[in-house]
Design an enzyme around this catalytic site. Structure first.
Site, PDB file in Angstrom:
ATOM      1  CB  THR A   1      -0.845   0.035   1.067  1.00 34.90           C
ATOM      2  OG1 THR A   1      -1.638  -1.127   1.156  1.00 34.90           O
ATOM      3  CG2 THR A   1      -1.945   1.167   1.301  1.00 34.90           C
TER       4      THR A   1
ATOM      5  CG  HIS B   1      -0.569   0.591  -4.369  1.00 37.09           C
ATOM      6  ND1 HIS B   1      -0.442   0.126  -5.537  1.00 37.09           N
ATOM      7  CD2 HIS B   1      -0.913  -0.426  -3.706  1.00 37.09           C
ATOM      8  CE1 HIS B   1      -0.579  -0.740  -5.727  1.00 37.09           C
ATOM      9  NE2 HIS B   1      -0.844  -1.469  -4.736  1.00 37.09           N
TER      10      HIS B   1
END
Lengths: 352, 352, 352, 352
Positions: free
Chosen positions: C45, C48
């Protein structure tokens, strides 16, 4: 706006009895809620406290306002409380869990290691006002009548017991038809159970068991009881035992009625150790036994609310008299006599 | 090709003892399988039958070939049997369920209402050949050694007990370290449990408990036992009790070690009714109790096979002597003495 | 005693990249804890967020200190905090639940309706200090090494996925062998599973899958993959699918490997809708599918701690480089390259 | 005493249509039972076979007597059959499991690897007589009326779907109100569920949904559908989705209605692959999805019998016309028109 004092029914001394006192309205902390009590119901535990049995003597520290079944209206909220506001109609889970112990951390707060019970370990609801931690408050759906809202604590015991395993399509024995046993009959029926065999020594309560939905209400002293249960279950015994009496012989008889592979949920409170045929009735039967304490927080409240909202439960036969707090002697006298149903206190009723 | 007779160890009369007899090899029906026994193991139950205790006197009808733990090779199959063939290495679930009763119909055949046990209710495996219904046969994965294959029945008891609830990450008490208790320790460890506290009066067995994977092996008479268990579990007690002793005091102590909200699985066989603090140890704890009987058919066999194939279980310390059937007196003497591990009979060993 | 400012790795603008900033040490409220970060780990994450993909653009509001996998030492506690004290070594559940919604009330706080994630919705742990609500703190058992303690968040994802159903004795497919898939292999083995079939396109990761305990590491593009899985499971397919890739074709292949009646637990994050043979692979199979999000609060933490304490999990192969916060560009470059293992930031390492 | 031939409705050729044929009464094997059909009901699957859609073309091998929903009276039993006798009123589980595969061995015979369906893979019940394996026979409780006994197969689908998870106290969405969807509404209400939201494009069926007990019957094309479901569930969405339509858009809408942490049980049969927002609707929701096939053998039959015996289910609105076998063209025309309810064939009605 409340004045600064209120009426409360209190245990003042380590002995039988209680007294109405004028005390300060509780102060609330930042995460608490003050509730104005509209109706409070008397539990079997309150009878023990009133009568001062050995359990009470070991647990209760007078002076104490007792009582732990109630509904009311929020009067005031603490500074940190969110999502609740004055005027809301509520009840509460009176078992306050610590949030830190193993059980609290793994989704079993109802058996918290450090549990405190409002009305037992701290001041309860036999008063005009009671202080409750905000997270223990349960908002009442408007479809639920006030007198039902006053008995969610014992009704939750019944719902917890019935729904601690599968119930739809299951044959059931309920041993003991006091108020919670009777509620359990209604709950089991509302959840699609098969035949219910209720056992109870008191003929009045057997009649009520039938009224609440039991298919057969049997006298536990009847010699053909086991035969009738077996005949009504294709010879196997019942799938589910809901033990609501706490009597050693009823517990043993309940296990005898249970089929191999069945489920026994035990809520009744034995007053002494119980001798069981553990081999024949549990081990060789491959039975599952659930000890039931309190209510799942808050699965049980969700389930109970749904059943009440849908008008699935007719609990009217369970209610007895309503009276103000200062008639407490009448109330306890009625209940000690054994036939009074759920007696409700209506505190401060002059003010409404 | 078998001759028409075989050697069998049989209970001939309702009294202590047994005898080697020459009897006919069993006839098999259309859905049965005849198995040539390679190794048979002696169960505690066989000791009871040999010694002729009250349970045996009430259940066993001599003459009977006893024995119900074994492995062997299929010799012949009935006319309707599919998917099995002579020469396959097998063991068997010796509990034969009826297929018709409530329990059989709802996925609990292990507690069938009309259960028959091979070696107790009909001729068993202390013989050169044994007749088994085809659907009770369990094919042995080739990765599993023969002596392990001879004790799948008691190992299955242990696996059933351990896996009757969650075990990964759970703290565990094992009360009683006989062969099945010791197996349960190995199984629980292989399935990712946390700390295991084993209790056992016999110091030799306590040493074995540590060898099998227990973290602490405690003397149940030690006054600080509960303190040590609580200290090792953050004060709460264990998540899981595996009761393998059947002794009333061990059962009670086991429940005291169990945390609120925990799971107790009871396999040990008490010889008389047991008095429990049902209120404090089950009801107020919100405990779940599982009576354990036999093996799940056949979930337990699947699980056991997987654990053995993966070499997760070192059971070597559990094995004692191997001997031919006709040395049965030595075998029972050793076992009655209490220290012999699992003794294996090797029937008809001259022929191999 | 901390100074008033600290170093933090922050997303400053809605675009690719990040920056080291000097900011104030967080203020803590009465129920919060300030933790001095010892090691922080980089999640997918975080890549990202660094790369600023569409999901990040829709969820993240710069400026934000990101990072949500870490361990550290308590520096300061809020006025209402009990049972925690400065100097304790801790990690934390970074998903903060509301406590009020239906899910929070029925024992599913991990899927709270109003969930906030520290490091996504508020400032995270890529900094010298991080502020955490006290009830989200998890004390680290001293038996657990610091670098393991830094990755409890993703390890918890793996444990949650594996233990969302039965695992002991079950055959398993793991689709996708990134860090969490590899952890899941180790966890499943530690909990007594049967054969594990891992699938992964990257040969380096297939090699690691074997190292972590997979029995077969298969290339998902291999035409005989399904045949091999069926051959290894007696023709039925696996009992359990652990989907860790999020790739639509891997998800479909995973379901094809699953036997009828099996369990599929889905953790991998698909970046778009997925087309499934819902009839053949779920409905007619009678499969059970679990969507997995976060970690059970705190059952997963209990299980994970037990497995780590018992040295059941060797996660060493998963670790890559360690570096100070200001080498973040190297860290993200390594991870975007795909082979770096879990990279750890060691914030403020000069001060230790 | 039957003559040697009987009337049967048969698929004779791989094309649309069927024909009444005079064929031999089935021979039965030693473990079979011959049942004289009293009433047979037409399933959606029978419409597919009649119409000869691609699924039928791939599965059905003419000539075949189709039909798999019925009740009747035992005419003759095989030589090995126990506990059944001529004259008994019965229905049957028409899914015949192998008893050998992994699923059969672990308590999931309803998803047997080698399942044969009577009426699809072998001759079925659209005839005067049908041959059934004895263990698939289900005796009908005398309290259950004949027309109800003819539709236990689809009612069992509904019961299996509803009871594949908790239902008491749960809010429910039912997507698709064909006969089984309507039955599911009645079953869920009988088992104590909270509010039911039914969705259905056909206004006639929406009206029936309300009649069967749904609290709201909604048009799935209504733009405010999700808002109404959320408003009726405190903002969270429903606890349980029962998907009975098989339509991709209804499936997706059903998942959108489901709350995080909820349960979706999928029975409806999609005719092609379905594209789902697997991330948002399953994974991040932490949802549990159950594929539902057939009926649990025989848990579902036990539950269904109990609900019917207790008169908990009013299914009268579901019944359409009754007619002899030779009016099959009328029957299929009515059903293909979409409004006919459950049409019953009364085979051989001249003889009664």
């Amino acid at each position: 706006m409340p004045t600064s004092t209120m009426q409360a029914l209190r245990k003042m001394r380590p002995e039988r009895g209680a007294a109405i006192e004028k005390i300060s309205i509780p102060e609330i902390g930042p995460t608490d809620v003050l509730v104005r009590v509209r109706a409070a119901s008397i539990c079997g535990t309150d009878l023990h406290i009133y009568g001062w049995d050995p359990w009470s003597a070991s647990r209760i520290h007078p002076p104490l306002t007792f009582g732990h079944e109630f509904c009311g209206v929020i009067e005031r909220i603490g500074s940190e409380v969110e999502r609740l506001k004055p005027g809301e109609f509520v009840s509460a889970e009176m078992h306050v869990n610590c949030g830190h112990c193993r059980q609290c951390r793994v989704g079993q707060p109802h058996v918290c290691q450090n549990l405190k019970i409002i009305g037992i370990d701290q001041n309860g609801c036999f008063a005009e006002f009671v202080c409750i931690p905000a997270r223990n408050i349960w908002k009442i759906d408007p479809a639920i009548p006030e007198h039902y809202a006053a008995i969610l604590d014992p009704l939750g015991n019944a719902v917890h017991t019935v729904l601690s395993g599968e119930i739809a399509g299951q044959t059931v024995a309920v041993t003991g038809c006091g108020p919670i046993g009777l509620m359990a009959i209604a709950v089991a029926k509302a959840c699609g159970c098969d035949t219910i065999f209720a056992t109870e020594v008191n003929p009045h309560r057997r009649a009520m068991a039938l009224q609440m939905g039991a298919d057969e209400a049997l006298d536990p002293t009847s010699p053909d009881l086991l035969d009738r249960v077996r005949a009504g279950t294709g010879g196997s015994g019942v799938d589910v035992l809901l033990e609501m009496s706490g009597h050693p012989s009823a517990i043993r008889q309940g296990f005898q009625m249970l089929r191999a592979g069945g489920r026994a949920s035990l809520l009744g409170i034995p007053s002494q150790p119980v001798t069981l045929d553990l081999l024949g009735d549990v081990i060789f039967k491959g039975a599952t036994v659930h000890g039931i304490f309190g209510r799942r927080m808050f699965e049980t409240w969700v389930q109970m609310t749904a059943l009440l909202k849908a008008h699935k439960l007719n609990l009217e036969p369970l209610f007895g008299e309503r009276m103000p707090l200062d008639r407490f002697e009448d109330a306890f006298r009625l209940l000690e006599g054994g036939l009074a149903g759920k007696v409700l206190f209506i505190p401060g009723n002059g003010s409404r």
